[in-house]
Design a protein around this motif. Structure first.
Motif, short mmCIF file in Angstrom:
data_model
loop_
_atom_site.label_atom_id
_atom_site.label_comp_id
_atom_site.label_asym_id
_atom_site.label_seq_id
_atom_site.Cartn_x
_atom_site.Cartn_y
_atom_site.Cartn_z
N LYS A 1 0.83 -1.21 0.00
CA LYS A 1 0.00 0.00 0.00
C LYS A 1 0.87 1.26 0.00
N HIS B 1 3.63 1.47 -1.41
CA HIS B 1 4.50 1.36 -2.58
C HIS B 1 5.96 1.19 -2.17
N THR C 1 7.18 -2.05 -1.54
CA THR C 1 7.49 -3.47 -1.68
C THR C 1 8.94 -3.68 -2.10
#
Lengths: 315, 327
Positions: free
Chosen positions: A161, A163, A165
């Motif tokens: 969520k 961003h 990752t």
């Protein structure tokens, strides 16, 4: 003046009060009776078991029959030094050390806040907040963490969520501590150990910090010590006994735990798991005993070293 | 010459409590200054304001002409002898004394030599290796003093430094403090609730009550010419009596009369003895004179009347001091 109260009252009636009054006049007997049960418990059950364990570790196992050979030998200890076993020991000690260090660093500000600034409702909230995790089952907490750390887990979802990752992936890509997901990496094992044992570091540390008189910190500042120096020269040395007490918990609990690394982490064994396997599946009780002696020796060395370095001088 | 410490309209409020309320004060360089007052009068807060542990709510503090606004304690060349000594329990005496030099980065050998010197100054040579916990109260007091002096501060603050000592030791330490201050020529600011201590040690005394200075002057001025009923009563437990009974001033005014200035005199006024307390050098009598309670100190050489006796007492008019109306 016949109505005057007596100067010394009559003995109390009844068997129990009489016995109590008598006992209190014999302090040695009183103390003896008080420590008798715990001495029996510690002396026979606890120390006895420990000695039995020590003796077991000097036996060996017959490799053909799988029977324990009751003869004194150092062969079992020799087995500890085999690369596979040495790996387990090293992995466990490093993990315990890392967890202890991180716990000390994380616990300090919390304990300092509680000891120095928290009053009334905040103090109550602190105690509840620190103790609350201890009220629920250890297994539940570990499995909850599994859900948090898993590839489909909450943490991954949050990172996605945000961003971020890529950051998590980069972290998991690191050698040794990384892995497929946090729940199957050393980093995950470390996080869960840290969470589970943190209260055991906060409580003694807070108890030690409460006993540091605020006047000493003022005195240090008065004599020209800036905040960093006050911390290093006054607060830290005086909190050290509490920190060592906490580290005994975090260090030894991590050394002996066999459930956390089994649920969270890769399949590499920790000491507790090795004991469990040798004792159960393999039936090699001498080797299990030898494994168990290791944490005892490590803790002994640790405390001896802490004492040598003056950790208990402020007691 | 610049004053050592200047207060200009300084207040320190804690919520609704006005611990220090609009205090103006100038402590001269090199003087032994005492802040005297009952507990809660604001004297300790004033000391903490000088040390930098508190910041004023309003007003301005200057130390040797420089504003102390927002300056933390460790940047003030001012050192404190704390009430409970506040010695570091994990250090020996030498390291306690040398602490101020250690945080300034002085090498071990130099600061240990300086600590020995400071310990010699307070007559504790050879105690360097002991733990603070192994010392008696008087010895701890001296260590705290040596520790405060080692940085050669411009101002030395003493917060009830002798409060925890027994009488004999206290008197001895008072003499030593006075001698030390004279020898070093440093500005000493002493906070105390013991009027004997303030009067005997200080060059000037400020009497505090309810956060304000009630009187500032030399010990003789404070003792002989108290400015108000409060000062008269607090310093030396003076008798504060109405003008009519005293025989001076206008009705409604009050006068102070020192207990030692009342004498037994067959030509005096009739009074009744309500109590007699033997104090060694003197006997204290509590008296009732025309409905007014008085205390009198009678020299031990004189025979003192028993409680309940009728006596005649008198005083010289010059010993009466007319008080100004209470502010």
């Amino acid at each position: 003046m016949s109505t005057e109260a007596p100067a010394i009252f009559a003995p109390r009636p009844g068997l129990l009060p009489r016995l109590a009054d008598r006992l209190l006049r014999r302090p040695r007997m009183f103390v003896f009776l008080m420590v008798l049960p715990i001495t029996l418990w510690l002396g026979i059950v606890y120390v006895g078991a420990l000695i039995a364990l020590l003796i077991q570790s000097f036996f060996s196992i017959d490799e053909f029959s799988g029977m324990v050979v009751r003869e004194f030998t150092l062969k079992t200890y020799g087995e500890l030094l085999r690369p596979a076993n040495l790996d387990i020991l090293l992995r466990t000690v490093v993990m315990a050390g890392a967890v202890t260090l991180a716990a000390a660093v994380m616990a300090f500000p919390i304990a300092y806040f509680a000891a120095r600034y928290a009053r009334g409702i905040w103090k109550a909230l602190f105690y509840v907040g620190v103790m609350l995790p201890l009220w629920s089952s250890y297994l539940v907490k570990v499995y909850a963490w599994k859900l948090v750390l898993a590839k489909e887990g909450i943490l991954n979802w949050i990172f996605a969520k945000l961003h971020l990752t890529w950051a998590l992936d980069a972290f998991l890509g690191l050698p040794v501590i990384g892995g497929n997901s946090l729940s199957v990496s050393y980093a995950g094992t470390f996080l869960v150990f840290l969470y589970i044992w943190l209260p055991y570091m906060i409580m003694p540390l807070q108890a030690a910090l409460v006993r540091v008189p605020p006047g000493l910190i003022e005195a240090a500042a008065d004599l020209g010590a800036h905040p960093g120096q006050s911390f290093r020269m006054i607060i830290l040395p005086l909190a050290l006994p509490g920190m060592v007490a906490g580290s005994i918990f975090t260090f030894s609990l991590t050394l002996g735990d066999y459930i956390v690394p089994q649920i969270i982490g890769n399949s590499r064994l920790f000491l507790g798991q090795a004991v469990y396997l040798q004792h159960g599946t393999a039936g090699n009780i001498p080797l299990a005993a030898a494994f168990t002696v290791v944490p005892i020796v490590v803790m002994g060395l640790y405390l001896w070293g802490a004492r040598r370095m003056g950790a208990f001088d402020a007691l | 010459m610049t004053d050592a410490v200047t207060f200009r309209g300084v207040s320190r409020h804690f919520g609704d409590v006005r611990a220090v309320d609009r205090v103006d004060l100038a402590i001269r360089d090199g003087e032994f200054f005492a802040m005297l007052g009952p507990s809660g009068s604001g004297k300790t807060t004033c000391l903490r304001l000088i040390a930098g542990f508190e910041q004023p709510t309003a007003g301005e503090i200057e130390i040797f002409g420089t504003s102390a606004r927002g300056v933390p304690p460790y940047l003030r060349n001012v050192n404190t002898v704390f009430q409970n000594y506040a010695l570091f329990p994990h250090m020996n005496v030498r390291d306690n004394v040398a602490f101020g030099l250690r945080v300034r980065g002085m090498g071990r050998r130099e600061r240990h030599a300086a600590a020995e010197e400071a310990l010699a100054l307070v007559e504790l040579s050879g105690f360097g290796a002991r733990r603070a916990g192994e010392l008696s109260g008087g010895q701890r007091q001296r260590v705290a003093l040596a520790r405060a002096l080692i940085n050669r501060p411009r101002v030395v603050l003493l917060d009830e430094p002798l409060g925890a000592l027994d009488l004999k030791l206290r008197e001895q330490m008072q003499e030593e403090l006075r001698a030390l201050q004279a020898r070093l020529g440093l500005t000493f600011v002493l906070v105390t609730h013991d009027q004997d201590e303030a009067l005997s040690l200080a060059d000037r005394v400020a009497v505090f009550a309810e956060g304000r200075i009630r009187q500032l002057g030399t010990p003789a001025q404070i003792y002989r010419r108290p400015a108000s009923r409060f000062v008269a009563d607090f310093v030396g437990s003076s008798n504060v009596i109405p003008a009519e009974v005293a025989g001076i001033g206008a009705p409604g005014q009050w006068a102070s009369l020192r207990p030692e200035d009342i004498r037994l005199d067959p030509a005096g006024q009739a009074a009744r003895v309500t109590g007699r307390f033997f104090h060694g050098r003197v006997t204290k009598l509590t008296l009732e004179l025309r409905g007014q309670r008085l205390s009198a100190l009678i020299p031990a050489q004189q025979a003192a009347p028993e409680a309940g006796a009728e006596v005649r007492i008198a005083w010289s008019p010059e010993h009466l001091h007319l008080l100004e109306a209470e502010a």
